[in-house]
Design a protein around this motif. Structure first.
Motif, PDB file in Angstrom:
ATOM      1  N   GLU A   1      43.258  47.467  42.541  1.00  0.00           N
ATOM      2  CA  GLU A   1      44.712  47.439  42.351  1.00  0.00           C
ATOM      3  C   GLU A   1      45.432  47.901  43.619  1.00  0.00           C
ATOM      4  OE1 GLU A   1      48.191  49.374  39.463  1.00  0.00           O
ATOM      5  OE2 GLU A   1      46.077  49.845  39.128  1.00  0.00           O
TER       6      GLU A   1
ATOM      7  N   GLY B   1      44.735  43.319  35.375  1.00  0.00           N
ATOM      8  CA  GLY B   1      44.285  42.525  36.495  1.00  0.00           C
ATOM      9  C   GLY B   1      43.530  41.302  36.003  1.00  0.00           C
TER      10      GLY B   1
ATOM     11  N   HIS C   1      47.543  41.026  39.868  1.00  0.00           N
ATOM     12  CA  HIS C   1      47.670  42.293  39.133  1.00  0.00           C
ATOM     13  C   HIS C   1      49.105  42.475  38.684  1.00  0.00           C
ATOM     14  CE1 HIS C   1      46.350  46.245  37.843  1.00  0.00           C
ATOM     15  NE2 HIS C   1      45.152  45.975  38.307  1.00  0.00           N
TER      16      HIS C   1
END
Length: 327
Positions: free
Chosen positions: A162, A139, A134
């Protein structure tokens, strides 16, 4: 269904006919005459219709080309799956492991390596393991099963993914293994086009310090260069394809750049750490090509690796710079 066809099916079932194929989703690459890097996704829907999506990834950073074919599908009396109503007559045979093998219009196997079986895609409620990186708001998820890289859509449980990454990564840009539940959707991309993305439905758990289960060891394979993300260099095919091979006893690597021989040292640690050191090449008179300099530049930048399926990705602080396939 016509009465004659129904009668034939009933007669076959009475004699032990093949079972009707179940709806599902399969992925892979079918031949495409004018495609750069095709990827197909076949959905056989419960109502008897099908959707065949083609995502053609363009070189040099161009927007993906997306095409969709629709029609109906049926299981033939011989057990083969037939797609009806599309621009091409397509048939498949379902293998014991669930894959779909392409057949010709007469239902015979196609003697070409270009026609590889389509692989079942994980269903939305199926737990899958992969490697996530990420950076900023972007991502990237690499599936352990087949090594496919998928951008993570900013939808569903993407925020939870995340947060798990930021909490458990070793350092900025370092890959992290996770298990999650997700599905694929074709969504608008950041460049104005569309792309197939992973929509995270649920994060199961992070797996710090782990890699993909069953991934081949660095030292057991010769790794052939497949792409150099971010570079316009054209990768040569055949015996001139650049490659790497790792020797763990000496911590050295050997390889080729497409013309010159390559040697150097490497350091590998944990499930993802990798650096390539003291790279040197022979000095042969080579045809003009920019692939050697781009290849060496990518190797010198490597800080991490991702091994998934039969693929090896080299990353520079989280950004993919080279992708290899095991030979």
């Amino acid at each position: 269904m016509r009465p004659t066809a129904l009668a034939a099916l009933l007669a076959l079932f009475a004699a032990g006919a093949p079972a009707t194929a179940a709806p599902g989703t399969w992925e892979g690459a079918l031949p495409c005459a004018d495609c750069a890097a095709p990827r197909h996704r076949l959905q056989l829907l419960a109502g008897g219709s099908y959707i065949l999506d083609l995502t053609d990834r363009q070189p040099r950073g161009g927007p993906d080309r997306l095409l969709r074919e629709t029609g109906s599908w049926q299981t033939r009396p011989d057990g083969q799956i037939e797609l009806i109503g599309g621009p091409e007559h397509r048939r498949f045979a379902q293998l014991p492991d669930g894959r779909l093998r392409p057949l010709d219009r007469h239902g015979k196997p196609i003697a070409s390596r270009l026609y590889r079986p389509l692989t079942p895609s994980p269903q939305p409620d199926t737990l899958q393991t992969g490697i996530v990186v990420h950076l900023a708001d972007a991502g990237l998820f690499t599936r352990c099963g087949d090594g496919r890289r998928l951008p993570v859509a900013q939808a569903g449980a993407s925020l939870a993914l995340e947060q798990a990454y930021l909490a458990h990564r070793e350092q900025a840009g370092a890959p992290l293994a996770v298990s999650l539940v997700g599905h694929l959707e074709t969504l608008p991309g950041p460049d104005g086009g569309s792309a197939e993305m992973l929509v995270v439905d649920r994060v199961d758990r992070p797996l710090p310090g782990q890699g993909c289960p069953g991934a081949p060891q660095l030292s057991t394979m010769r790794w052939s260069l497949e792409s150099l993300p971010g570079s316009e260099a054209a990768i040569p095919s055949g015996p001139r394809t650049p490659w790497l091979q790792f020797d763990p006893t000496q911590r050295r690597l050997l390889g080729a750049t497409g013309c010159n021989r390559l040697s150097g040292e490497y350091r590998s640690w944990g499930a993802a750490g990798l650096s390539l050191l003291s790279l040197a090449t022979t000095r042969m008179a080579c045809p003009a090509s920019d692939v050697e300099s781009a290849f060496l530049h990518a190797l010198s930048r490597a800080t991490h690796r991702i091994q998934a399926g039969n693929r090896l990705d080299l990353l520079a602080d989280g950004v993919p710079v080279a992708r290899f396939v095991a030979r």
